[in-house]
Write a protein that holds these residues in place. Structure first.
Motif, PDB file in Angstrom:
ATOM      1  N   UNK A 238       0.857  -1.174   0.000  1.00 50.51           N
ATOM      2  CA  UNK A 238       0.000   0.000   0.000  1.00 50.51           C
ATOM      3  C   UNK A 238       0.899   1.231   0.000  1.00 50.51           C
ATOM      4  N   UNK A 239       0.645   2.123  -0.926  1.00 49.49           N
ATOM      5  CA  UNK A 239       1.421   3.361  -0.975  1.00 49.49           C
ATOM      6  C   UNK A 239       0.464   4.533  -1.030  1.00 49.49           C
ATOM      7  N   UNK A 240       1.023   5.740  -1.011  1.00 48.25           N
ATOM      8  CA  UNK A 240       0.225   6.938  -1.189  1.00 48.25           C
ATOM      9  C   UNK A 240       1.030   7.868  -2.082  1.00 48.25           C
ATOM     10  N   UNK A 241       0.362   8.606  -2.983  1.00 51.09           N
ATOM     11  CA  UNK A 241       1.129   9.427  -3.918  1.00 51.09           C
ATOM     12  C   UNK A 241       1.906  10.533  -3.204  1.00 51.09           C
ATOM     13  N   UNK A 242       3.159  10.722  -3.634  1.00 51.29           N
ATOM     14  CA  UNK A 242       4.022  11.708  -2.992  1.00 51.29           C
ATOM     15  C   UNK A 242       3.461  13.124  -3.131  1.00 51.29           C
ATOM     16  N   UNK A 243       2.664  13.353  -4.171  1.00 45.56           N
ATOM     17  CA  UNK A 243       2.163  14.707  -4.379  1.00 45.56           C
ATOM     18  C   UNK A 243       0.778  14.908  -3.761  1.00 45.56           C
ATOM     19  N   UNK A 244       0.321  13.929  -2.979  1.00 49.09           N
ATOM     20  CA  UNK A 244      -0.981  14.082  -2.352  1.00 49.09           C
ATOM     21  C   UNK A 244      -0.895  15.108  -1.227  1.00 49.09           C
ATOM     22  N   UNK A 245      -1.854  16.063  -1.226  1.00 47.31           N
ATOM     23  CA  UNK A 245      -1.695  17.211  -0.331  1.00 47.31           C
ATOM     24  C   UNK A 245      -1.835  16.840   1.136  1.00 47.31           C
ATOM     25  N   UNK A 246      -2.503  15.734   1.434  1.00 48.43           N
ATOM     26  CA  UNK A 246      -2.645  15.335   2.832  1.00 48.43           C
ATOM     27  C   UNK A 246      -1.461  14.487   3.279  1.00 48.43           C
ATOM     28  N   UNK A 247      -1.147  13.447   2.521  1.00 46.59           N
ATOM     29  CA  UNK A 247      -0.152  12.475   2.989  1.00 46.59           C
ATOM     30  C   UNK A 247       1.273  12.821   2.586  1.00 46.59           C
ATOM     31  N   UNK A 248       1.450  13.561   1.508  1.00 47.93           N
ATOM     32  CA  UNK A 248       2.777  13.736   0.910  1.00 47.93           C
ATOM     33  C   UNK A 248       3.473  12.391   0.758  1.00 47.93           C
ATOM     34  N   UNK A 249       2.674  11.363   0.519  1.00 46.06           N
ATOM     35  CA  UNK A 249       3.241  10.030   0.320  1.00 46.06           C
ATOM     36  C   UNK A 249       3.413   9.237   1.594  1.00 46.06           C
ATOM     37  N   UNK A 250       3.179   9.857   2.742  1.00 47.41           N
ATOM     38  CA  UNK A 250       3.415   9.163   4.000  1.00 47.41           C
ATOM     39  C   UNK A 250       2.100   8.653   4.599  1.00 47.41           C
ATOM     40  N   UNK A 251       2.159   7.511   5.272  1.00 52.23           N
ATOM     41  CA  UNK A 251       0.965   6.901   5.869  1.00 52.23           C
ATOM     42  C   UNK A 251       1.258   6.478   7.303  1.00 52.23           C
ATOM     43  N   UNK A 252       0.262   5.834   7.937  1.00 49.28           N
ATOM     44  CA  UNK A 252       0.512   5.252   9.258  1.00 49.28           C
ATOM     45  C   UNK A 252       0.359   3.741   9.143  1.00 49.28           C
ATOM     46  N   UNK A 253       0.587   3.060  10.252  1.00 51.11           N
ATOM     47  CA  UNK A 253       0.593   1.593  10.207  1.00 51.11           C
ATOM     48  C   UNK A 253      -0.718   1.028   9.682  1.00 51.11           C
ATOM     49  N   UNK A 254      -1.828   1.719   9.999  1.00 48.37           N
ATOM     50  CA  UNK A 254      -3.124   1.158   9.597  1.00 48.37           C
ATOM     51  C   UNK A 254      -3.310   1.233   8.093  1.00 48.37           C
ATOM     52  N   UNK A 255      -3.006   2.398   7.533  1.00 51.92           N
ATOM     53  CA  UNK A 255      -3.127   2.526   6.091  1.00 51.92           C
ATOM     54  C   UNK A 255      -2.143   1.635   5.367  1.00 51.92           C
ATOM     55  N   UNK A 256      -0.896   1.585   5.908  1.00 52.51           N
ATOM     56  CA  UNK A 256       0.177   0.887   5.208  1.00 52.51           C
ATOM     57  C   UNK A 256       0.028  -0.626   5.303  1.00 52.51           C
ATOM     58  N   UNK A 257      -0.287  -1.089   6.497  1.00 48.55           N
ATOM     59  CA  UNK A 257      -0.287  -2.539   6.707  1.00 48.55           C
ATOM     60  C   UNK A 257      -1.637  -3.100   7.119  1.00 48.55           C
ATOM     61  N   UNK A 258      -2.669  -2.228   7.222  1.00 46.87           N
ATOM     62  CA  UNK A 258      -3.973  -2.694   7.700  1.00 46.87           C
ATOM     63  C   UNK A 258      -4.753  -3.456   6.641  1.00 46.87           C
ATOM     64  N   UNK A 259      -4.110  -3.758   5.505  1.00 47.42           N
ATOM     65  CA  UNK A 259      -4.869  -4.366   4.406  1.00 47.42           C
ATOM     66  C   UNK A 259      -5.279  -5.794   4.689  1.00 47.42           C
ATOM     67  N   UNK A 260      -4.662  -6.374   5.683  1.00 47.63           N
ATOM     68  CA  UNK A 260      -5.057  -7.709   6.066  1.00 47.63           C
ATOM     69  C   UNK A 260      -6.576  -7.764   6.270  1.00 47.63           C
ATOM     70  N   UNK A 261      -7.118  -6.717   6.858  1.00 48.88           N
ATOM     71  CA  UNK A 261      -8.535  -6.705   7.205  1.00 48.88           C
ATOM     72  C   UNK A 261      -9.392  -6.553   5.953  1.00 48.88           C
ATOM     73  N   UNK A 262      -8.886  -5.834   4.947  1.00 46.26           N
ATOM     74  CA  UNK A 262      -9.629  -5.725   3.694  1.00 46.26           C
ATOM     75  C   UNK A 262      -9.722  -7.086   3.029  1.00 46.26           C
ATOM     76  N   UNK A 263      -8.567  -7.763   3.016  1.00 45.67           N
ATOM     77  CA  UNK A 263      -8.511  -9.051   2.326  1.00 45.67           C
ATOM     78  C   UNK A 263      -9.364 -10.115   2.989  1.00 45.67           C
ATOM     79  N   UNK A 264      -9.549  -9.969   4.289  1.00 43.58           N
ATOM     80  CA  UNK A 264     -10.297 -10.988   5.003  1.00 43.58           C
ATOM     81  C   UNK A 264     -11.797 -10.813   4.892  1.00 43.58           C
ATOM     82  N   UNK A 265     -12.247  -9.683   4.306  1.00 48.22           N
ATOM     83  CA  UNK A 265     -13.686  -9.435   4.229  1.00 48.22           C
ATOM     84  C   UNK A 265     -14.353 -10.449   3.316  1.00 48.22           C
TER      85      UNK A 265
END
Ligand SMILES: Cc1cc2nc3c(=O)[nH]c(=O)nc-3n(C[C@H](O)[C@H](O)[C@H](O)COP(=O)(O)O)c2cc1C
Ligand code: SF4
Ligand code: SF4
Ligand code: SF4
Ligand code: FES
Ligand code: FES
Lengths: 316, 626
Positions: free
Chosen positions: A289-316
């Motif tokens: 999971x990434x975020x675009x470097x030019x995004x005005x909120x994230x500047x490409x940076x995320x937190x653990x939930x956004x970056x690694x929380x995808x386990x929960x999406x996949x398990x749905x």
């Protein structure tokens, strides 16, 4: 109807410089690199960079982006030097090409650059890198050996092998691995973990000279360190030294297939900030999971939930 | 900032060492590290105490444990990963348990061939392999700045003051390693300045300016210093007024003696007129260029001179605080300066109202910890601020944005002693000696194959031949001279009439650098010398930029192959490789270390000093060690 936010920035003076004899006008405060990317020829805009990133303050460590500036005895890092009126920049001289080639060559002779991406591979070709001329690479260091070297001391080499940073990959948690055989010591991860994004300061450069390395305190394993697994270091690492466990495992199993990868953009639902997420999917499952470097909120940076929380999406 | 710390806790001894340093500065606090660090605004201002705090632990227990680093991190609110990054940057620190007595044996260019290697062999036999030992151990060291007394060793002793021995005799070193020596005894061996400064022997050399008080003044007495003209320069400065002092300095055309030869008056003017406040003064006493020992000699034998010169510099440029950054391997100079600063403070020559003239100036002494790169001015600033000693990107230059981001004057020790002379005779008179950018007198560190090694003061323009004569002439037949240090180059016997000026040296493709004049006779092993220099740069690179970090490794490897007569391809291929490396290091490195790392090697190659490295008949006879 949506309205774009109105940025009430300072109105900037325009600075005029010449790059390879061609006049270029950019706002005051721009770097030479920004000038070349915005107003340069395609060749100038393709200036190689390794330690620079659009969402980090210039680090100025790798020196692959150097250019000649009239009046300066030594070459100048285009990513860090701000433009001045009347500045005369040359990017196509033999001196510049030689230094860029040698920086890439010295890295290629000491670091595994095979996952550094297509641009780097192309630059190495274009600049005529020949990493083999330093002799056969030395055998990899044992696990932890490079972490224990003492500043100011090394064993005199006999020159029969080219010393490298090769060492076993550090796998000490479920989320991401640190494969420092691929580390070019660009400091991007340190900046992302520290003052440029995360303010966690879990990692720093340690040691000195060729034995310098990125480390946690006392080389603690990540679960024992201050790391919060935001993965912002992964997001900026240019060489694949830092990557998700998922990607690492797929690559080890020879199952990694970037050609097949699809990217879906979505918004993170964990909290109210609303970070843009790019879900990288291979064989039907999320691998990164990434975020675009030019995004005005994230500047490409995320937190653990956004970056690694995808386990929960996949398990749905 | 919330710090997350590991479970490791400091011992009582470690805690006491850190707290003894920090309590008077920060005020005592609850000693429970787990309670978390103080937060808020105040915390930001503490990081600069990191290096002193690490020294406190290392001085007390001999190494930096994880618990001790945690305690330091807590007290200073510095992330533990950063503390570790800084602790592992310096050669004098170790993060692994180590013997409480450590002998640093100089095996560098001056000492190695005249006993340094023999000492290493003897200590291996008596104490064990390098770095190993319960009570005592020995390690190799780059130049300890005692080359005129080669071979040299330096003792780091936990719980006791450090000290040096030079010339070091094997039996004495072993005895000291076993606990049979103290700093007081060791310092006594340095009591006679005539050993290091031969011009002070009878008949005393004429026209000594920078060295004029050496051997005459008691380095421990402020009264004696004043009886020998001390503090007249400061009085004169105050009489003239600050802007006039800067003018005199510009008129003197004094250039910096730290290697870069920048005009001092211009530097001072830049800071004096800078709008941003406060201004800082930094004296660069890191002197770690192999073969250099002039600053040490000045500081050991005339410490008040530096205190006075710094006071003048601070006053003229509007600084209330000066930092004196001295290399960690100079225990005696450190003691003498600490004493001089204390005395000056006690007697009102430093502090809130200097000389009763209504201005404030004080000096803080900071010790380096074994890093040549910290002599580079911006690395030095980072080191004081508690960061790794990595050079900064320039511009901005320190005179605009230096220590803590403020306008900062940085001067070398010898440069500052020259300021006293400028005030003594006036700028124009100072400039009448020498010519162009080379005005006044210059100290040279003459060592190696000369009859009387030591620090010599001569007027700019004196020839190399005259200087060698002053040093009693050569021992043996001259093969070459390393001029300017490891970052300099070689001069051949047919070039001895070169006038020693910045311009004269440049004309023959050399540099005066830090004033190193290291003579090699025809028995010297120049290949070993070059390998030592290449190893030095590989060890001392901060590691920040690729050309230097990897280039110094590749340069050393290529030299090793040439030495073994086992080139990749042929000899020409290797020379081309070395040339390619030299160019990228020179052109694309961030700082002067990388830019000059290939200088001596390239100089030796171009002078064909290594025409056939494996052939002893052209390179002198290799010492065969055990
Ligand atoms: C690698 C390196 C090491 C240096 N070491 C010293 C040193 O030990 N002492 C010193 O005065 N200058 C040293 N310098 C030069 C300083 O950067 C700086 O130019 C000098 O302190 C300025 O003082 P000056 O103008 O009085 O010479 C070094 C420079 C480099 C690149
Ligand atoms: S994952 Fe986040 S907190 Fe952990 S090291 Fe990387 S940037 Fe720092
Ligand atoms: S791990 Fe990656 S981002 Fe960090 S220094 Fe190494 S190459 Fe750069
Ligand atoms: S040239 Fe060497 S010492 Fe200087 S910044 Fe680069 S790596 Fe560090
Ligand atoms: S990209 Fe400019 S120095 Fe690395
Ligand atoms: S003290 Fe040993 S070489 Fe200088």
């Amino acid at each position: 109807m949506t309205t774009a936010p109105v940025m009430l920035g300072e109105i900037k003076r325009v600075v005029t410089l010449t790059v390879d004899g061609r006049e270029v006008r950019v706002p005051e405060g721009s770097t030479i690199l920004q000038a070349m990317k915005a107003e340069g020829t395609p060749e100038q805009a393709d200036t190689p960079t390794l330690c620079w990133a659009p969402n980090l303050t210039p680090i100025n460590a790798c020196r692959v982006c150097v250019v000649e500036v009239e009046g300066s005895r030594v070459l100048v890092p285009s990513c860090a030097r701000t433009v001045e009126d009347g500045m005369q920049v040359r990017t196509d001289s033999e001196k510049v090409r030689h230094s860029r080639r040698m920086v890439l060559e010295l890295l290629a002779s000491s670091v595994d650059m095979s996952q550094a991406g297509a641009d780097v591979a192309r630059w190495m070709q274009d600049y005529g890198v020949d990493a083999d001329r330093y002799g056969p690479p030395a055998p990899p260091a044992a696990a932890g050996e490079r972490d224990r070297r003492h500043a100011g001391h090394h064993h005199a080499p006999d020159g029969s092998h080219a010393e490298t940073v090769a060492q076993p990959v550090k796998v000490d948690n479920d989320l991401y691995v640190r494969d420092y055989s691929r580390c070019i010591l660009c400091y991007k991860c340190v900046k992302a973990c520290g003052t440029d994004a995360q303010f966690t300061f879990a990692i720093s450069a340690a040691g000195r000279g060729f034995d310098a390395r990125i480390a946690t305190e006392f080389d603690a394993e990540l679960p024992d360190s201050a790391c919060v697994y935001c993965g912002n270091c992964i997001g900026v690492c240019p060489t694949g030294a830092l990557k998700s466990v998922r990607e690492h495992e797929l690559r080890e199993a020879d199952d990694w297939d970037p050609e097949e990868e699809t990217v879906t953009t979505t918004i993170c639902s964990f909290c109210g900030v609303g970070c843009n997420l790019e879900l990288h999917v291979q064989q039907g499952s999320i691998v990164n999971v990434t975020s675009p470097a030019d995004h005005s909120v994230t500047h490409g940076h995320l937190c653990v939930k956004g970056r690694f929380g995808f386990q929960h999406v996949q398990n749905l | 900032m919330d710090l997350r710390l590991s479970a490791a806790e400091a011992t009582a001894e470690e805690r006491a060492a850190v707290d003894a340093l920090l309590d008077p500065l920060l005020g005592p606090r609850e000693v429970d590290d787990r309670a978390g660090p103080d937060s808020g605004h105040e915390a930001r201002g503490r990081r600069h105490l990191l290096l002193p705090a690490l020294h406190a632990v290392s001085d007390a227990v001999g190494y930096l444990s994880e618990g001790a680093l945690n305690h330091v991190a807590t007290r200073l609110s510095v992330p533990p990963a950063d503390v570790y990054g800084v602790a592992t940057f310096y050669a004098m620190f170790t993060v692994e348990p180590r013997a409480r007595r450590v002998v640093h044996v100089c095996d560098d260019v001056a000492c190695g061939p005249v006993g340094g290697e023999d000492l290493a062999a003897r200590l291996t036999a008596d104490l064990g392999p390098e770095g190993v030992g319960e009570e005592a151990c020995w390690v190799r060291s780059p130049c300890l700045g005692l080359c005129e007394r080669a071979p040299a060793v330096m003792f780091q002793v936990a719980g006791e003051p450090d000290f040096s021995q030079a010339p070091a005799h094997a039996d004495d070193v072993v005895a000291a390693a076993r606990g049979g020596a103290t700093a007081v005894e060791a310092d006594a061996a340095f009591a006679d300045p005539r050993v290091s400064v031969p011009q002070t022997r009878a008949p005393r050399g004429e026209g000594l300016r920078l060295l004029r008080r050496i051997g005459v003044v008691d380095p421990g007495s402020l009264d004696d210093y004043r009886a020998h003209g001390g503090y007249e320069a400061l009085r004169r400065a105050v009489e003239l007024g600050a802007s006039r002092v800067v003018r005199e300095l510009k008129d003197s055309a004094l250039t910096g003696r730290g290697g870069a030869a920048f005009p001092t008056g211009v530097k001072w003017e830049g800071v004096a007129t800078a709008q941003v406040r406060p201004h800082y003064l930094v004296c660069n006493a890191d002197e770690s260029e192999p073969g250099t020992f002039k600053d040490r000699v000045l500081m050991e034998y005339d410490p008040f001179g530096l205190v006075e010169a710094m006071t003048i510099a601070g006053w003229a440029t509007g600084c209330e605080r000066g930092y004196l950054y001295i290399r960690g391997e100079y225990p005696l100079a450190t003691r003498r300066l600490e004493h001089a600063i204390e005395e000056a403070r006690r007697r009102g020559f430093l502090g809130a109202d200097v000389l009763g003239e209504g201005f404030t100036f004080d000096i803080e002494l900071r010790r380096g910890a074994g890093a040549y790169i910290c002599g580079e001015e911006t690395a030095l600033l980072n080191s004081i601020e508690g960061f790794r000693g990595e050079p900064r990107n320039k511009p901005p230059f320190p005179s605009v944005s230096g220590l803590f981001g403020k306008p900062t004057v940085i001067n070398n020790v010898e440069t500052l002693y020259n300021v006293l002379q400028v005030l003594d005779v006036g700028g124009p008179a100072f400039a009448s000696v020498g010519a162009e950018r080379s005005t006044g007198t210059k100290l040279f560190c003459v060592a190696g194959s000369v009859a009387v090694p030591g620090v010599y003061e001569v007027e700019f323009g004196t020839t190399l031949r005259e200087l060698l004569t002053l040093a009693g002439g050569l021992r043996g037949e001259l093969r070459t001279i390393l001029l300017g240090g490891a970052a300099g180059g070689f001069v051949m016997p047919d070039q001895l009439d070169v006038p020693l000026t910045l311009e004269g040296a440049r004309e023959i493709g050399a540099t005066l650098g830090s004033g190193v004049v290291l003579a090699f006779d025809t028995d010297a092993d120049l290949v070993a010398t070059l390998r030592r220099i290449a190893a030095f740069f590989r060890d001392e690179s901060c590691g920040q930029c690729v050309p230097c970090r990897v280039g110094t490794v590749r340069q050393e490897e290529a030299l090793a192959r040439l030495e073994r007569g086992a080139p990749l391809g042929d000899r020409e291929t290797e020379l081309a490789l070395l040339d390619d490396l030299a160019r990228v290091m020179r052109d694309a490195s961030i700082c002067g270390l990388g830019q000059t790392a290939p200088a001596a090697v390239q100089s030796a190659l171009s002078l064909r000093l290594l025409s056939s490295p494996a052939d002893p008949s052209t390179n002198g006879h290799r010492r065969v060690g055990p």
